[in-house]
Design a protein around this motif. Structure first.
Motif, PDB file in Angstrom:
ATOM      1  N   THR A 175       0.845  -1.194   0.000  1.00 31.88           N
ATOM      2  CA  THR A 175       0.000   0.000   0.000  1.00 31.88           C
ATOM      3  C   THR A 175       0.880   1.244   0.000  1.00 31.88           C
ATOM      4  O   THR A 175       2.105   1.172   0.192  1.00 31.88           O
ATOM      5  N   GLU A 176       0.259   2.392  -0.179  1.00 25.54           N
ATOM      6  CA  GLU A 176       1.017   3.638  -0.243  1.00 25.54           C
ATOM      7  C   GLU A 176       1.774   3.900   1.055  1.00 25.54           C
ATOM      8  O   GLU A 176       2.966   4.241   1.034  1.00 25.54           O
ATOM      9  N   GLY A 177       1.107   3.724   2.206  1.00 26.75           N
ATOM     10  CA  GLY A 177       1.763   4.003   3.482  1.00 26.75           C
ATOM     11  C   GLY A 177       2.922   3.075   3.763  1.00 26.75           C
ATOM     12  O   GLY A 177       3.979   3.497   4.251  1.00 26.75           O
ATOM     13  N   TYR A 178       2.736   1.802   3.456  1.00 26.22           N
ATOM     14  CA  TYR A 178       3.797   0.815   3.681  1.00 26.22           C
ATOM     15  C   TYR A 178       4.985   1.109   2.761  1.00 26.22           C
ATOM     16  O   TYR A 178       6.142   1.122   3.195  1.00 26.22           O
ATOM     17  N   ALA A 179       4.710   1.332   1.469  1.00 27.01           N
ATOM     18  CA  ALA A 179       5.780   1.620   0.517  1.00 27.01           C
ATOM     19  C   ALA A 179       6.513   2.905   0.897  1.00 27.01           C
ATOM     20  O   ALA A 179       7.741   2.992   0.769  1.00 27.01           O
ATOM     21  N   LEU A 180       5.774   3.896   1.380  1.00 24.26           N
ATOM     22  CA  LEU A 180       6.390   5.158   1.790  1.00 24.26           C
ATOM     23  C   LEU A 180       7.369   4.930   2.944  1.00 24.26           C
ATOM     24  O   LEU A 180       8.495   5.443   2.935  1.00 24.26           O
ATOM     25  N   GLY A 181       6.962   4.143   3.933  1.00 24.75           N
ATOM     26  CA  GLY A 181       7.848   3.858   5.054  1.00 24.75           C
ATOM     27  C   GLY A 181       9.072   3.077   4.632  1.00 24.75           C
ATOM     28  O   GLY A 181      10.199   3.389   5.032  1.00 24.75           O
ATOM     29  N   LEU A 182       8.876   2.067   3.791  1.00 24.23           N
ATOM     30  CA  LEU A 182       9.982   1.221   3.356  1.00 24.23           C
ATOM     31  C   LEU A 182      10.965   1.988   2.482  1.00 24.23           C
ATOM     32  O   LEU A 182      12.186   1.971   2.729  1.00 24.23           O
ATOM     33  N   LEU A 183      10.469   2.669   1.461  1.00 24.51           N
ATOM     34  CA  LEU A 183      11.367   3.375   0.538  1.00 24.51           C
ATOM     35  C   LEU A 183      12.044   4.568   1.200  1.00 24.51           C
ATOM     36  O   LEU A 183      13.167   4.921   0.840  1.00 24.51           O
ATOM     37  N   SER A 184      11.393   5.166   2.191  1.00 28.21           N
ATOM     38  CA  SER A 184      12.045   6.249   2.947  1.00 28.21           C
ATOM     39  C   SER A 184      13.239   5.702   3.717  1.00 28.21           C
ATOM     40  O   SER A 184      14.309   6.328   3.756  1.00 28.21           O
ATOM     41  N   SER A 185      13.077   4.533   4.320  1.00 25.92           N
ATOM     42  CA  SER A 185      14.178   3.912   5.064  1.00 25.92           C
ATOM     43  C   SER A 185      15.331   3.565   4.136  1.00 25.92           C
ATOM     44  O   SER A 185      16.503   3.775   4.471  1.00 25.92           O
ATOM     45  N   ILE A 186      15.013   3.032   2.962  1.00 22.60           N
ATOM     46  CA  ILE A 186      16.055   2.670   2.002  1.00 22.60           C
ATOM     47  C   ILE A 186      16.804   3.909   1.540  1.00 22.60           C
ATOM     48  O   ILE A 186      18.041   3.917   1.457  1.00 22.60           O
ATOM     49  N   THR A 187      16.063   4.972   1.244  1.00 21.54           N
ATOM     50  CA  THR A 187      16.684   6.219   0.791  1.00 21.54           C
ATOM     51  C   THR A 187      17.629   6.788   1.839  1.00 21.54           C
ATOM     52  O   THR A 187      18.755   7.202   1.529  1.00 21.54           O
ATOM     53  N   GLU A 188      17.193   6.782   3.092  1.00 20.89           N
ATOM     54  CA  GLU A 188      18.033   7.312   4.169  1.00 20.89           C
ATOM     55  C   GLU A 188      19.261   6.438   4.386  1.00 20.89           C
ATOM     56  O   GLU A 188      20.385   6.938   4.539  1.00 20.89           O
ATOM     57  N   PHE A 189      19.066   5.123   4.379  1.00 20.57           N
ATOM     58  CA  PHE A 189      20.177   4.207   4.631  1.00 20.57           C
ATOM     59  C   PHE A 189      21.233   4.300   3.530  1.00 20.57           C
ATOM     60  O   PHE A 189      22.433   4.287   3.804  1.00 20.57           O
ATOM     61  N   ARG A 190      20.780   4.424   2.293  1.00 21.11           N
ATOM     62  CA  ARG A 190      21.717   4.418   1.171  1.00 21.11           C
ATOM     63  C   ARG A 190      22.234   5.813   0.816  1.00 21.11           C
ATOM     64  O   ARG A 190      23.109   5.944  -0.037  1.00 21.11           O
ATOM     65  N   GLU A 191      21.642   6.830   1.472  1.00 26.72           N
ATOM     66  CA  GLU A 191      22.076   8.207   1.235  1.00 26.72           C
ATOM     67  C   GLU A 191      22.009   8.547  -0.249  1.00 26.72           C
ATOM     68  O   GLU A 191      22.974   9.005  -0.865  1.00 26.72           O
ATOM     69  N   ILE A 192      20.833   8.314  -0.830  1.00 25.82           N
ATOM     70  CA  ILE A 192      20.621   8.553  -2.251  1.00 25.82           C
ATOM     71  C   ILE A 192      19.602   9.680  -2.413  1.00 25.82           C
ATOM     72  O   ILE A 192      18.944  10.072  -1.449  1.00 25.82           O
ATOM     73  N   PRO A 193      19.468  10.237  -3.626  1.00 25.08           N
ATOM     74  CA  PRO A 193      18.503  11.327  -3.837  1.00 25.08           C
ATOM     75  C   PRO A 193      17.101  10.938  -3.380  1.00 25.08           C
ATOM     76  O   PRO A 193      16.639   9.817  -3.627  1.00 25.08           O
ATOM     77  N   ASP A 194      16.427  11.869  -2.707  1.00 27.74           N
ATOM     78  CA  ASP A 194      15.106  11.593  -2.138  1.00 27.74           C
ATOM     79  C   ASP A 194      14.011  11.880  -3.165  1.00 27.74           C
ATOM     80  O   ASP A 194      13.604  13.031  -3.370  1.00 27.74           O
ATOM     81  N   ASP A 195      13.560  10.828  -3.835  1.00 29.56           N
ATOM     82  CA  ASP A 195      12.412  10.943  -4.732  1.00 29.56           C
ATOM     83  C   ASP A 195      11.356   9.918  -4.322  1.00 29.56           C
ATOM     84  O   ASP A 195      10.678   9.324  -5.158  1.00 29.56           O
ATOM     85  N   VAL A 196      11.231   9.742  -2.993  1.00 29.21           N
ATOM     86  CA  VAL A 196      10.390   8.685  -2.446  1.00 29.21           C
ATOM     87  C   VAL A 196       8.946   8.815  -2.899  1.00 29.21           C
ATOM     88  O   VAL A 196       8.303   7.823  -3.274  1.00 29.21           O
ATOM     89  N   VAL A 197       8.401  10.024  -2.877  1.00 33.47           N
ATOM     90  CA  VAL A 197       6.992  10.208  -3.252  1.00 33.47           C
ATOM     91  C   VAL A 197       6.762   9.735  -4.688  1.00 33.47           C
ATOM     92  O   VAL A 197       5.801   9.013  -4.975  1.00 33.47           O
TER      93      VAL A 197
END
Length: 283
Positions: free
Chosen positions: A129-151
């Motif tokens: 779902t949107e909320g689950y994917a948002l939480g997961l991809l936000s964590s991946i983005t922060e961990f990998r220190e990559i450009p934030d285009d999570v939305v």
């Protein structure tokens, strides 16, 4: 026991090296003689034969010509390209952000009729779902220190999931019960995600199985998440890489594992009971 994805990639490289080594041996020439015929140093021959240096397309053509079998070059080149594409670093794939990674799967999704997914730790992307994917991809983005285009990445993932409703496709999705409990987003979003699983399990194209933690004497242990696309490709997700397997013998190994995992999963009312139990455990 299935070999690890990184080992599979290395094994594929070694298979190419062995094939080249056998060509030289069959031609009855030494490593030094082959190097002379190819116009490079003897150490380069040694490195290629021992899978320390992947041969280029030109290297393979020269090697085959030096051994008197130029017609074998095309096949070995294809084998070598496959070996080198098996192991793809995530950092290179995601350096422009996660949206691009989501969209990179679209051609493969479009060409696939039967999807088989096993996940030990997370809800499969196709069911997120949107909320689950948002939480997961936000964590991946922060961990990998990559450009934030999570939305945008979340939107791309949800759009990609529309394939569940397209006719002519079949989805068999297996999750370990533990995947229902790993809270990668807030409790409300997690509850919504689990509620969506209750609905998704009723889709005509989807067979959703949950492998209970209490399964007695399971023959197959929890393993790495993998996706099977028809019977031609397996994609395995690691922390540092995505490994692509196309060798028939290795695909058969994952098919065997998937079939055994599928046999110990529960479906229908039993699967829904485990999902409802996970919802009740949320705080």
């Amino acid at each position: 026991m299935p070999i690890s994805p990184s080992s599979a990639a290395q094994a594929a490289r070694e298979s190419v090296a062995q094939r080249l080594r056998e060509l030289r041996a069959d031609a009855g020439i030494s490593g030094s003689e082959l190097a002379s015929r190819c116009g490079w140093s003897h150490p380069k021959t040694y490195r290629i034969e021992n899978a320390r240096t992947p041969p280029s397309t030109d290297d393979i053509r020269r090697w085959c010509a030096a051994c008197g079998v130029p017609e074998q070059a095309v096949d070995i080149i294809a084998q070598s390209h496959n070996a080198e594409s098996m192991y793809v670093e995530w950092r290179r794939k995601v350096r422009a952000g996660l949206k691009q990674l989501q969209n990179s799967y679209l051609p493969l999704f479009r060409s696939t009729r039967q999807f088989r997914v096993y996940s030990a730790t997370l809800i499969p992307g196709l069911l997120q779902t949107e909320g689950y994917a948002l939480g997961l991809l936000s964590s991946i983005t922060e961990f990998r220190e990559i450009p934030d285009d999570v939305v945008d990445a979340v939107a791309a993932r949800l759009e990609r999931s529309r394939i569940l409703h397209e006719p002519g496709r079949r989805f068999v999705l297996l999750v370990e019960e533990a995947a229902l409990r790993h809270q990668v987003c807030d409790a409300d979003s997690m509850a919504a995600q689990l509620g969506h699983l209750l609905t998704a399990g009723t889709f005509s194209s989807v067979a959703l199985g949950v492998i209970p933690m209490s399964s007695p004497e399971r023959a197959v242990w929890p393993m790495e998440t993998f996706h099977m696309y028809d019977d031609t490709l397996v994609s395995i997700e690691l922390l540092s890489a995505r490994v692509t397997v196309t060798q028939p013998s290795e695909i058969a190994l994952y098919e065997k594992a998937f079939d055994q995992l599928r046999s110990i999963a529960v479906y229908g009312a039993d699967a829904r009971a485990l999902i409802v139990k996970a919802i009740g455990a949320l705080r």
